[in-house]
Write a protein that holds these residues in place. Structure first.
Motif, PDB file in Angstrom:
ATOM      1  N   GLU A 146       0.866  -1.183   0.000  1.00 42.99           N
ATOM      2  CA  GLU A 146       0.000   0.000   0.000  1.00 42.99           C
ATOM      3  C   GLU A 146       0.895   1.222   0.000  1.00 42.99           C
ATOM      4  OE1 GLU A 146      -2.929   0.128   3.066  1.00 42.99           O
ATOM      5  OE2 GLU A 146      -4.205  -1.397   2.126  1.00 42.99           O
ATOM      6  N   GLN A 147       0.683   2.114  -0.966  1.00 41.31           N
ATOM      7  CA  GLN A 147       1.531   3.293  -1.112  1.00 41.31           C
ATOM      8  C   GLN A 147       0.669   4.539  -1.241  1.00 41.31           C
ATOM      9  OE1 GLN A 147       3.503   1.893  -4.700  1.00 41.31           O
ATOM     10  NE2 GLN A 147       5.345   1.391  -3.559  1.00 41.31           N
ATOM     11  N   PRO A 148       1.222   5.714  -0.886  1.00 43.84           N
ATOM     12  CA  PRO A 148       0.461   6.955  -1.068  1.00 43.84           C
ATOM     13  C   PRO A 148       0.153   7.184  -2.551  1.00 43.84           C
ATOM     14  CG  PRO A 148       2.405   7.312   0.302  1.00 43.84           C
ATOM     15  CD  PRO A 148       2.551   5.939  -0.282  1.00 43.84           C
ATOM     16  N   LEU A 149      -0.932   7.866  -2.790  1.00 39.48           N
ATOM     17  CA  LEU A 149      -1.347   8.203  -4.149  1.00 39.48           C
ATOM     18  C   LEU A 149      -0.865   9.616  -4.468  1.00 39.48           C
ATOM     19  CD1 LEU A 149      -3.101   6.966  -6.444  1.00 39.48           C
ATOM     20  CD2 LEU A 149      -5.022   8.275  -5.516  1.00 39.48           C
ATOM     21  N   ALA A 150      -0.490   9.837  -5.733  1.00 36.68           N
ATOM     22  CA  ALA A 150      -0.014  11.157  -6.150  1.00 36.68           C
ATOM     23  C   ALA A 150      -0.637  11.531  -7.483  1.00 36.68           C
ATOM     24  CB  ALA A 150       1.501  11.174  -6.269  1.00 36.68           C
ATOM     25  N   VAL A 151      -0.693  12.840  -7.742  1.00 38.56           N
ATOM     26  CA  VAL A 151      -1.164  13.369  -9.019  1.00 38.56           C
ATOM     27  C   VAL A 151       0.032  13.927  -9.781  1.00 38.56           C
ATOM     28  CG1 VAL A 151      -2.665  15.057 -10.158  1.00 38.56           C
ATOM     29  CG2 VAL A 151      -3.437  13.899  -8.068  1.00 38.56           C
ATOM     30  N   LEU A 152       0.121  13.600 -11.077  1.00 39.73           N
ATOM     31  CA  LEU A 152       1.191  14.129 -11.928  1.00 39.73           C
ATOM     32  C   LEU A 152       0.807  15.502 -12.462  1.00 39.73           C
ATOM     33  CD1 LEU A 152       2.254  11.098 -14.185  1.00 39.73           C
ATOM     34  CD2 LEU A 152       3.182  11.801 -11.973  1.00 39.73           C
ATOM     35  N   PHE A 153       1.684  16.498 -12.238  1.00 43.52           N
ATOM     36  CA  PHE A 153       1.508  17.848 -12.776  1.00 43.52           C
ATOM     37  C   PHE A 153       2.728  18.207 -13.626  1.00 43.52           C
ATOM     38  CE2 PHE A 153      -1.043  18.079  -8.872  1.00 43.52           C
ATOM     39  CZ  PHE A 153      -2.200  18.703  -9.323  1.00 43.52           C
ATOM     40  N   ALA A 206      -1.758  13.064  -2.981  1.00 42.38           N
ATOM     41  CA  ALA A 206      -3.197  13.341  -3.060  1.00 42.38           C
ATOM     42  C   ALA A 206      -3.861  12.957  -1.746  1.00 42.38           C
ATOM     43  CB  ALA A 206      -3.817  12.558  -4.206  1.00 42.38           C
ATOM     44  N   ASP A 207      -4.826  13.768  -1.346  1.00 43.80           N
ATOM     45  CA  ASP A 207      -5.634  13.414  -0.185  1.00 43.80           C
ATOM     46  C   ASP A 207      -7.072  13.861  -0.412  1.00 43.80           C
ATOM     47  OD1 ASP A 207      -5.622  16.178   0.235  1.00 43.80           O
ATOM     48  OD2 ASP A 207      -4.099  16.084   1.805  1.00 43.80           O
ATOM     49  N   GLU A 208      -7.910  13.524   0.526  1.00 46.22           N
ATOM     50  CA  GLU A 208      -9.330  13.914   0.549  1.00 46.22           C
ATOM     51  C   GLU A 208     -10.051  13.590  -0.760  1.00 46.22           C
ATOM     52  OE1 GLU A 208     -11.814  17.799   1.827  1.00 46.22           O
ATOM     53  OE2 GLU A 208      -9.898  17.545   2.845  1.00 46.22           O
ATOM     54  N   PRO A 209     -10.598  12.388  -0.875  1.00 48.29           N
ATOM     55  CA  PRO A 209     -10.705  11.368   0.171  1.00 48.29           C
ATOM     56  C   PRO A 209      -9.383  10.644   0.395  1.00 48.29           C
ATOM     57  CG  PRO A 209     -11.618  10.521  -1.861  1.00 48.29           C
ATOM     58  CD  PRO A 209     -11.298  11.968  -2.114  1.00 48.29           C
ATOM     59  N   ARG A 210      -9.273  10.045   1.568  1.00 46.11           N
ATOM     60  CA  ARG A 210      -8.036   9.342   1.912  1.00 46.11           C
ATOM     61  C   ARG A 210      -8.015   8.004   1.178  1.00 46.11           C
ATOM     62  NH1 ARG A 210      -6.269   6.423   7.309  1.00 46.11           N
ATOM     63  NH2 ARG A 210      -4.032   6.215   6.924  1.00 46.11           N
ATOM     64  N   LEU A 211      -7.079   7.896   0.272  1.00 47.54           N
ATOM     65  CA  LEU A 211      -6.960   6.693  -0.536  1.00 47.54           C
ATOM     66  C   LEU A 211      -5.505   6.241  -0.560  1.00 47.54           C
ATOM     67  CD1 LEU A 211      -9.086   7.827  -3.612  1.00 47.54           C
ATOM     68  CD2 LEU A 211      -9.825   6.269  -1.803  1.00 47.54           C
ATOM     69  N   VAL A 212      -5.301   4.972  -0.881  1.00 43.14           N
ATOM     70  CA  VAL A 212      -3.955   4.454  -1.090  1.00 43.14           C
ATOM     71  C   VAL A 212      -3.919   3.746  -2.434  1.00 43.14           C
ATOM     72  CG1 VAL A 212      -3.399   4.179   1.350  1.00 43.14           C
ATOM     73  CG2 VAL A 212      -4.491   2.285   0.110  1.00 43.14           C
ATOM     74  N   HIS A 213      -2.715   3.660  -2.971  1.00 41.93           N
ATOM     75  CA  HIS A 213      -2.512   2.827  -4.150  1.00 41.93           C
ATOM     76  C   HIS A 213      -2.160   1.440  -3.632  1.00 41.93           C
ATOM     77  CE1 HIS A 213      -0.151   0.946  -7.389  1.00 41.93           C
ATOM     78  NE2 HIS A 213      -1.024   1.536  -8.168  1.00 41.93           N
ATOM     79  N   ARG A 214      -2.968   0.460  -3.972  1.00 46.72           N
ATOM     80  CA  ARG A 214      -2.819  -0.882  -3.415  1.00 46.72           C
ATOM     81  C   ARG A 214      -2.427  -1.866  -4.523  1.00 46.72           C
ATOM     82  NH1 ARG A 214      -4.898  -3.795   1.208  1.00 46.72           N
ATOM     83  NH2 ARG A 214      -5.435  -5.956   0.736  1.00 46.72           N
TER      84      ARG A 214
END
Length: 299
Positions: A169-176, A263-271
């Motif tokens: 399980e890892q944090p999710l991120a957005v590419l900019f 990324a946050d809100e909603p709290r999600l993970v990359h699984r």
């Protein structure tokens, strides 16, 4: 329902042609027509319009069931075949583009070091193709990824007699793009980006329909569609300002030309989850044990 008839029906609609289906299946065009007619007689409904070739409403409904039915039959055939074949000193791992985590890579290296003669093959495929490879015994193990609430399993389809194991399980991120105003943020809220322009890349990034589901919105509409498993190509599109994409933070941070913002809100993970049959071959079982141990240590 005769599965041979069902396969012919699917092929006709896949090719939008009776002659195309005949060529793909190795049948005559007359045999294909007879198969479709026999299936229609069995179900008591017209399934295919002939000119042009297209599904009727009943055919459309049957198409919703057909792929899963045929896949389960192929999986059953492959599962029985495993009982009659010697277990080879070979391991095939199918994985989606963002699923091969460092945890799994280190487990692979450990397994390879312990069994130097083990043949190892890694295939990067679309997410749905990964599951099909495992069920039909073309791969020993599969790695699939997606987003979920922390500790929640991925919403996978019915896989029959298979087992899934949380691999990471890892944090999710957005590419900019690096010059984007939000690229300087410490984090961004997904709920603030529902009306932004996105890249639809279901086989590499988090699928947009999944973001719509977890954020309960009609937003996240695509500006560009990206097909395939090329992560660097996806990053190039995002770096050019053609749209945003969501990826696991450790992977996103390595891509050139873009800035990965958590990324946050909603709290999600990359699984990431490891998928295998109920009775894996010995090399696959060993890798499962190694991944389980490393995943537990990481937590």
């Amino acid at each position: 329902m005769d599965t041979h008839l069902l396969r012919t029906f699917v092929a006709v609609l896949d090719h939008r042609s009776f002659s195309g289906a005949a060529k793909a299946l190795g049948y005559t065009q007359s045999a294909v027509s007879q198969h479709v007619a026999a299936l229609e007689a069995d179900l008591g409904a017209r399934l295919v319009e002939r000119r042009p070739v297209a599904p009727t409403p009943a055919g459309t409904r049957l198409l919703e069931h057909a792929p899963a039915l045929l896949l389960r039959l192929d999986a059953a055939r492959a599962d029985v075949a495993r009982l009659h074949h010697a277990q080879p000193a070979h391991l095939t791992l199918a994985c989606s583009a963002a699923a091969l985590t460092s945890t799994v890579a280190r487990a692979l290296a450990q397994l390879r070091a312990a069994t130097p003669l083990l043949g190892l093959e890694v295939r990067v495929l679309a997410r749905e193709a990964v599951i099909e490879e495992v069920l039909t015994a073309r791969a020993d193990l599969g790695l699939v990824d997606g987003v979920a609430a922390p500790s929640d399993p991925l919403p996978l389809p019915d896989l029959g007699p298979t087992t899934t194991l949380a691999a990471a399980e890892q944090p999710l991120a957005v590419l900019f793009p690096t010059d984007h105003p939000l690229a300087r943020r410490r984090s961004v809220r997904l709920t603030d980006l529902t009306q932004a322009q996105w890249i639809d890349a279901p086989d590499t990034a988090v699928p947009l329909d999944r973001l719509r589901a977890v954020c309960r919105t009609e937003g996240f509409r695509p500006r560009v569609r990206h097909r395939g498993t090329d992560l660097h190509g996806l990053a190039a599109l995002a770096a050019s300002g053609l749209g945003l994409a969501a990826l696991p933070l450790p992977l996103a941070a390595t891509l050139p030309g873009v800035t990965a913002v958590p990324a946050d809100e909603p709290r999600l993970v990359h699984r990431t989850e490891l998928v295998h049959t109920a009775h894996p071959a010995e090399p696959a079982r060993q890798l499962v044990d190694l991944v389980a141990g490393r995943a537990a240590t990481a937590r």
